[in-house]
Motif scaffolding. Structure first.
Motif, PDB file in Angstrom:
ATOM      1  N   GLN A  44     -12.853   0.775  -4.817  1.00 28.11           N
ATOM      2  CA  GLN A  44     -12.905  -0.460  -4.038  1.00 28.11           C
ATOM      3  C   GLN A  44     -13.218  -0.193  -2.575  1.00 28.11           C
ATOM      4  OE1 GLN A  44      -9.353  -2.812  -4.338  1.00 28.11           O
ATOM      5  NE2 GLN A  44      -9.803  -3.993  -2.506  1.00 28.11           N
ATOM      6  N   VAL A  45     -12.591   0.828  -1.985  1.00 28.57           N
ATOM      7  CA  VAL A  45     -12.765   1.068  -0.552  1.00 28.57           C
ATOM      8  C   VAL A  45     -13.748   2.192  -0.259  1.00 28.57           C
ATOM      9  CG1 VAL A  45     -10.430   0.238  -0.097  1.00 28.57           C
ATOM     10  CG2 VAL A  45     -10.815   2.677  -0.395  1.00 28.57           C
ATOM     11  N   GLY A  46     -14.348   2.783  -1.305  1.00 28.30           N
ATOM     12  CA  GLY A  46     -15.398   3.781  -1.093  1.00 28.30           C
ATOM     13  C   GLY A  46     -14.894   5.176  -0.775  1.00 28.30           C
ATOM     14  N   LEU A  67      -1.490  -4.126  -0.684  1.00 26.34           N
ATOM     15  CA  LEU A  67      -0.606  -4.571  -1.764  1.00 26.34           C
ATOM     16  C   LEU A  67      -1.429  -4.652  -3.040  1.00 26.34           C
ATOM     17  CD1 LEU A  67       2.265  -5.713  -2.462  1.00 26.34           C
ATOM     18  CD2 LEU A  67       1.317  -7.978  -1.998  1.00 26.34           C
ATOM     19  N   LEU A  68      -0.941  -4.022  -4.112  1.00 23.93           N
ATOM     20  CA  LEU A  68      -1.711  -3.917  -5.351  1.00 23.93           C
ATOM     21  C   LEU A  68      -0.836  -4.318  -6.529  1.00 23.93           C
ATOM     22  CD1 LEU A  68      -4.491  -2.837  -6.521  1.00 23.93           C
ATOM     23  CD2 LEU A  68      -3.252  -0.720  -6.977  1.00 23.93           C
ATOM     24  N   HIS A  69      -1.381  -5.134  -7.420  1.00 24.42           N
ATOM     25  CA  HIS A  69      -0.677  -5.502  -8.646  1.00 24.42           C
ATOM     26  C   HIS A  69      -0.838  -4.385  -9.680  1.00 24.42           C
ATOM     27  CE1 HIS A  69       0.087  -9.491  -7.181  1.00 24.42           C
ATOM     28  NE2 HIS A  69      -1.197  -9.701  -6.973  1.00 24.42           N
ATOM     29  N   CYS A  74       4.920  -5.806 -11.867  1.00 24.90           N
ATOM     30  CA  CYS A  74       5.125  -4.787 -10.838  1.00 24.90           C
ATOM     31  C   CYS A  74       4.035  -4.851  -9.779  1.00 24.90           C
ATOM     32  CB  CYS A  74       5.151  -3.380 -11.447  1.00 24.90           C
ATOM     33  SG  CYS A  74       6.481  -3.118 -12.643  1.00 24.90           S
ATOM     34  N   GLU A  75       4.427  -4.524  -8.556  1.00 21.32           N
ATOM     35  CA  GLU A  75       3.490  -4.431  -7.439  1.00 21.32           C
ATOM     36  C   GLU A  75       3.731  -3.126  -6.697  1.00 21.32           C
ATOM     37  OE1 GLU A  75       3.024  -9.127  -6.134  1.00 21.32           O
ATOM     38  OE2 GLU A  75       4.484  -7.824  -5.127  1.00 21.32           O
ATOM     39  N   LEU A  76       2.644  -2.575  -6.171  1.00 23.61           N
ATOM     40  CA  LEU A  76       2.739  -1.367  -5.348  1.00 23.61           C
ATOM     41  C   LEU A  76       2.327  -1.734  -3.927  1.00 23.61           C
ATOM     42  CD1 LEU A  76       3.158   1.702  -5.064  1.00 23.61           C
ATOM     43  CD2 LEU A  76       0.704   1.962  -5.549  1.00 23.61           C
ATOM     44  N   GLU A  77       3.211  -1.466  -2.981  1.00 20.45           N
ATOM     45  CA  GLU A  77       2.957  -1.758  -1.577  1.00 20.45           C
ATOM     46  C   GLU A  77       2.825  -0.441  -0.820  1.00 20.45           C
ATOM     47  OE1 GLU A  77       4.994  -4.942   1.140  1.00 20.45           O
ATOM     48  OE2 GLU A  77       6.222  -3.127   1.161  1.00 20.45           O
ATOM     49  N   PRO A 267      -4.398 -12.705  -4.219  1.00 16.39           N
ATOM     50  CA  PRO A 267      -4.723 -11.458  -4.908  1.00 16.39           C
ATOM     51  C   PRO A 267      -4.173 -10.266  -4.159  1.00 16.39           C
ATOM     52  CG  PRO A 267      -6.596 -12.155  -3.613  1.00 16.39           C
ATOM     53  CD  PRO A 267      -5.544 -13.226  -3.466  1.00 16.39           C
ATOM     54  N   GLY A 268      -4.105  -9.131  -4.825  1.00  9.92           N
ATOM     55  CA  GLY A 268      -3.774  -7.916  -4.118  1.00  9.92           C
ATOM     56  C   GLY A 268      -4.921  -7.545  -3.188  1.00  9.92           C
ATOM     57  N   PHE A 269      -4.631  -6.726  -2.204  1.00 10.75           N
ATOM     58  CA  PHE A 269      -5.678  -6.289  -1.296  1.00 10.75           C
ATOM     59  C   PHE A 269      -5.378  -4.864  -0.890  1.00 10.75           C
ATOM     60  CE2 PHE A 269      -2.260  -7.633   1.342  1.00 10.75           C
ATOM     61  CZ  PHE A 269      -2.314  -6.863   2.495  1.00 10.75           C
ATOM     62  N   MET A 270      -6.415  -4.095  -0.636  1.00 12.57           N
ATOM     63  CA  MET A 270      -6.256  -2.710  -0.236  1.00 12.57           C
ATOM     64  C   MET A 270      -7.400  -2.373   0.715  1.00 12.57           C
ATOM     65  SD  MET A 270      -3.926  -0.407  -0.830  1.00 12.57           S
ATOM     66  CE  MET A 270      -3.187  -1.088  -2.315  1.00 12.57           C
ATOM     67  N   VAL A 271      -7.085  -1.701   1.812  1.00 11.38           N
ATOM     68  CA  VAL A 271      -8.095  -1.407   2.820  1.00 11.38           C
ATOM     69  C   VAL A 271      -8.021   0.058   3.198  1.00 11.38           C
ATOM     70  CG1 VAL A 271      -8.125  -3.740   3.771  1.00 11.38           C
ATOM     71  CG2 VAL A 271      -6.516  -2.072   4.689  1.00 11.38           C
TER      72      VAL A 271
END
Length: 433
Positions: A44-46, A67-69, A74-77, A267-271
């Motif tokens: 996702q982030v390359g 934050l990822l589902h 369960c969620e991973l932060e 949605p979850g997001f990750m950067v």
């Protein structure tokens, strides 16, 4: 919903056993879920390598935050490094949601027509409203049309008709399948939906009216629900609409507007954190000083390369941002990591050496090393710059290590304050230097 937390570049945390218990699976399955999540994040982030590492029952992360589902329960932060254990209550999830949108679509939001103006709130919702409206009317004379198969009834034959229906037509005419080259399609539907969502969040009357005009001009469109919609690729004849379509899909997916923790549509997001920090500073400088005054990664010649075969080449250095405005000319280099985040009140030697190269290659221009302000310090107004260290080296311009306050940037009106505060602080700081 069970939430498990890691700190970017932090010590490994024993979460595999707890994750397995929450998911009702074995430890091996839980570890596989985490590794699969790391692979998704990398794509996702390359990144070339997964940012999540597993060692026995412990997990650690690097280079990303968000934050990822991990399934329905369960969620991973992953908390950003500069916040660490002080992230609780800081609103960092909303801030990073906001910044993820700016980082991805900064090239869209960075235009003179929607540039930050003195005395006016320019939060992300208002920038989105302006961008959607301006981009739509820029191309409305060549609308997106797509072929669509519909079932209609008419006594005039235009499409395919069942032979039996020719003998016994209905009262409304012959049922037939017709192919229409219509403006009612999924691309326009995404733009229509994004304008409605944005309209619910803006408060400026002119922006509300502008979005209403867009919706009326688009007319009736298919319904688009909230959720995870895939990227839409517009037909080649309408490729000029791709940027607005991408922006609209992200708005519909929930990125950037109305982030409410626990909401079903968020949605979850990750950067990638270092890239996000560089994008934020670059966009803030462009909006503050003007696009024509700010250039990214301009090469400066530091010297020559003399190769063994007798050939010569240039030795170039590329600062992140070079600003030239009203007699001021300086470099800004975004530094996400350094000694500052380890409690040492000074810049890392490697960062200073790099700044010396930037200054020497550009005739002694000042260099600002910009780090995020740590959450362990009291919160300042967003955009505030604190000078951490001044470095003076013979033959080089002044080098300033500073921290920039970004906590709370997602609050209404804070983005405009961030731009104006950072611009004023940089000018005052460089005048003093």
């Amino acid at each position: 919903m069970s939430r498990f937390g890691l700190v970017e570049y932090g010590a490994p945390v024993s979460i595999v056993n707890e994750l397995a218990a929450a998911m009702g699976r074995g430890n091996a399955d839980a570890a596989r879920y985490l590794l699969d999540a790391g692979g998704r994040i990398a794509r996702q982030v390359g990144l070339k390598k997964s940012p999540i590492e597993i060692a026995g029952s412990t997990a650690s992360s690097s280079r990303v935050a968000g934050l990822l589902h991990l399934g329905r329960s369960c969620e991973l932060e992953i908390v950003p490094k500069f916040l660490g254990s002080h992230a609780g209550g800081s609103g960092w999830r909303e801030d990073f949601f906001f910044l993820a949108m700016l980082s991805k679509h900064g090239h869209i939001l960075n235009s003179d027509r929607i540039r930050a103006q003195s005395g006016e709130e320019n939060d992300l919702d208002l920038l989105l409203a302006r961008a959607i409206s301006d981009m739509y009317w820029e191309r409305h004379h060549r609308p997106i049309r797509a072929y669509k198969r519909t079932r209609e009834q008419d006594f005039f034959l235009e499409g395919e008709v069942d032979p039996l229906d020719l003998r016994f037509p209905d009262a409304a005419g012959y049922p037939q399948e017709v192919i229409r080259f219509s403006r009612a399609n999924r691309f326009n539907a995404a733009i229509h939906a994004a304008s409605r969502i944005t309209q619910r969040h803006v408060r400026k009357p002119s922006a509300i009216v502008a979005l209403s005009r867009v919706q009326r001009h688009l007319g009736s469109q298919p319904t688009v629900g909230h959720g995870h919609h895939m990227r839409l690729t517009v037909p080649g004849r309408a490729r000029g609409w791709q940027a607005l379509t991408d922006l609209s899909v992200d708005v519909v997916n929930g990125l950037g507007v109305g982030f409410n923790e626990g909401a079903g549509r968020a949605p979850g997001f990750m950067v990638a954190t270092w890239q996000l920090w560089q994008d934020l500073l670059t966009l803030g400088l462009r909006l503050g000083f003007g696009s024509s005054s700010v250039r990214s990664e301009v090469p400066f010649s530091l010297g020559k390369r003399l190769r063994a075969n007798g050939s010569e080449g240039r030795l170039n250095v590329r600062p992140d941002v070079t600003v030239s405005s009203n007699g001021f000319r300086f470099h800004v280099d975004a530094k996400y990591k350094g000694r500052i985040d380890r409690g040492k009140i000074c810049a890392a030697e490697a960062d200073v050496y790099e700044a010396m190269a930037f200054s020497a290659a550009s005739g002694g221009l000042p260099v600002v090393l910009a780090y995020p302000q740590l959450a362990s310090t009291p919160a300042d107004p967003v955009g505030t710059i604190r000078i951490v260290e001044r470095v003076q080296v013979p033959g080089s311009g002044p080098i300033l290590a500073v921290t920039v306050e970004v906590r709370g940037i997602s609050r209404r009106g804070s983005f405009s304050r961030f731009i104006n505060e950072m611009r004023g602080a940089l000018v005052d700081t460089l005048q003093g230097a």
